[in-house]
Design a protein around this motif. Structure first.
Motif, PDB file in Angstrom:
ATOM      1  N   THR A  65       0.835  -1.209   0.000  1.00  0.00           N
ATOM      2  CA  THR A  65       0.000   0.000   0.000  1.00  0.00           C
ATOM      3  C   THR A  65       0.863   1.248   0.000  1.00  0.00           C
ATOM      4  O   THR A  65       0.568   2.225  -0.708  1.00  0.00           O
ATOM      5  N   PHE A  66       1.939   1.244   0.790  1.00  0.00           N
ATOM      6  CA  PHE A  66       2.840   2.398   0.871  1.00  0.00           C
ATOM      7  C   PHE A  66       3.449   2.707  -0.491  1.00  0.00           C
ATOM      8  O   PHE A  66       3.445   3.860  -0.939  1.00  0.00           O
ATOM      9  N   THR A 118       0.957   4.160  -2.794  1.00  0.00           N
ATOM     10  CA  THR A 118       0.616   5.532  -2.404  1.00  0.00           C
ATOM     11  C   THR A 118       1.704   6.506  -2.825  1.00  0.00           C
ATOM     12  O   THR A 118       1.420   7.575  -3.384  1.00  0.00           O
ATOM     13  N   LEU A 178       5.034   9.696   3.483  1.00  0.00           N
ATOM     14  CA  LEU A 178       4.587   8.668   2.550  1.00  0.00           C
ATOM     15  C   LEU A 178       5.295   8.810   1.208  1.00  0.00           C
ATOM     16  O   LEU A 178       4.681   8.713   0.145  1.00  0.00           O
ATOM     17  N   ARG A 202      10.566   5.984   3.168  1.00  0.00           N
ATOM     18  CA  ARG A 202      10.382   4.539   3.260  1.00  0.00           C
ATOM     19  C   ARG A 202      11.295   3.869   4.296  1.00  0.00           C
ATOM     20  O   ARG A 202      10.870   2.938   4.990  1.00  0.00           O
ATOM     21  N   THR A 213       0.473   4.464   9.562  1.00  0.00           N
ATOM     22  CA  THR A 213       0.904   4.666   8.173  1.00  0.00           C
ATOM     23  C   THR A 213      -0.120   4.090   7.203  1.00  0.00           C
ATOM     24  O   THR A 213      -0.433   4.704   6.166  1.00  0.00           O
ATOM     25  N   CYS A 271      -2.030   6.298   4.398  1.00  0.00           N
ATOM     26  CA  CYS A 271      -1.987   5.925   2.981  1.00  0.00           C
ATOM     27  C   CYS A 271      -3.386   5.959   2.378  1.00  0.00           C
ATOM     28  O   CYS A 271      -3.589   6.456   1.253  1.00  0.00           O
ATOM     29  N   HIS A 272      -4.351   5.469   3.118  1.00  0.00           N
ATOM     30  CA  HIS A 272      -5.711   5.429   2.574  1.00  0.00           C
ATOM     31  C   HIS A 272      -6.334   6.820   2.487  1.00  0.00           C
ATOM     32  O   HIS A 272      -7.179   7.060   1.609  1.00  0.00           O
ATOM     33  N   HIS A 322      -7.491   2.826  -3.607  1.00  0.00           N
ATOM     34  CA  HIS A 322      -8.042   2.910  -2.247  1.00  0.00           C
ATOM     35  C   HIS A 322      -8.989   1.732  -1.996  1.00  0.00           C
ATOM     36  O   HIS A 322      -8.880   1.049  -0.965  1.00  0.00           O
TER      37      HIS A 322
END
Length: 346
Positions: free
Chosen positions: A228-229, A232, A246, A251, A277, A281-282, A293
């Motif tokens: 996900t990261f 994003t 992000l 990272r 986190t 991200c969302h 998403h």
């Protein structure tokens, strides 16, 4: 990289990029590097926090994380008005620690060094430590009270998670420690052990919901967060105050730092920042990539479900549990501060 080399890089960045800006009033170090010797090794999963002081009452959105001469810097702005007096700084749990030591990078007006001279000798006095503990407790209460049941689920999780995590800050402040962000649970565990209250730590983990989580479970959620990261970081466009956390540059902290904790057996201590986190991200994906998403949401929901949270009602119930825990937290913090501040009651 040594802490001293990172500080030098930070000082150069301030001189080249912050000092020429209109309204610049000074800069100082903050966060986990405060008090460390120059020859200490800076972890790859750590950054150097710099606070830039600007004229006015409302600072702009912080630049956040950036690379400068090999060092990862975290740039935050603070309003000149927030540093109006030594007493106000002493009472603020997120400001006072920076002025316990000489952290000044640039001080064209002389106010920052004057604040250090006024704050440092009184930092450990019990009345001020107590005021800062109450400041942290108030943050928990006010943020839980502001919980928005109409917000999207990932934002509701954030609205519960961060005030829950401030329970650790109350203890760190009482022990005269840095109220660190990512490593707050690890630091709180050390404080509770040192001051003879180890039985409280499992209760902090229960409030978060991770007391019984296994390392493989946390590792799986971290793997999903990593996906996900990276997704994003590739699509983020809308600015948020946490946007710089992000990015590809961030990272090593957001992902690799959590993996390091899991690998060394501190998997439960990694949960707070993994979930924080994930939720952030969302927030970005909802704004900039709604399809991603939706696609990545099941992984996020699985992670929070393992904390015992699947609905708004769960979050409200868990917030109420935190509220009921606060009297005990206040008593324990009081006992810790009595020991940590010694005889400094003036």
């Amino acid at each position: 990289m040594k802490v001293g080399a990172a500080r030098s890089a930070a000082t150069r960045w301030v001189a080249e990029h912050a000092r020429p800006e209109p309204g610049f009033r000074g800069a100082y170090f903050s966060g986990s590097t405060v008090g460390l010797p120059d020859d200490a090794e800076l972890s790859p999963s750590s950054d150097v926090d710099i606070v830039v002081v600007l004229a006015g009452d409302e600072p702009p959105v912080k630049p956040g994380k950036l690379r400068a001469r090999g060092a990862l810097l975290e740039i935050t702005y603070v309003a000149w008005a927030d540093l109006a007096s030594a007493d106000e700084v002493l009472a603020s749990y997120h400001l006072a620690g920076s002025f316990r030591h000489d952290t000044v990078i640039a001080d064209p007006t002389g106010r920052l060094r004057a604040l250090h001279a006024a704050v440092s000798p009184r930092f450990a006095e019990r009345p001020w430590v107590r005021r800062r503990c109450e400041d942290a407790l108030h943050r928990i209460e006010s943020r839980l009270a502001a919980f928005d049941t109409s917000a999207p689920f990932h934002e509701q999780v954030t609205g519960w998670l961060f005030p829950t995590g401030v329970t650790t800050h109350v203890l760190l402040v009482a022990a005269l420690r840095n109220p660190t962000v990512r490593l707050r649970y690890l630091a709180a565990r050390e404080v509770l052990t040192e001051y003879g209250h180890p039985s409280l730590y499992p209760e902090l983990l229960e409030l978060l919901g991770c007391a019984q989580l296994s390392a493989p479970t946390v590792r799986q959620h971290l793997s999903e967060l990593t996906r996900t990261f990276d997704a994003t970081a590739a699509v983020a466009r809308t600015p948020f105050f946490f946007s710089s956390d992000l990015t590809v540059q961030a990272r090593p902290i957001a992902v690799d730092g959590s993996r390091l904790l899991v690998d060394r057996g501190d998997h439960r201590e990694a949960v707070f920042w993994i979930i924080a986190t994930f939720a952030r991200c969302h927030t970005v994906l909802a704004a900039d990539a709604p399809g991603l998403h939706a696609a990545r949401m099941p992984a996020f929901r699985a992670a929070v479900a393992d904390l015992g949270i699947t609905s708004t009602d769960d979050l409200l119930r868990r917030g109420a549990e935190v509220g009921r825990f606060l009297p005990r937290l206040r008593r324990t913090a009081g006992e810790i501060l009595e020991s940590a501040s010694g005889g400094r009651s003036a």
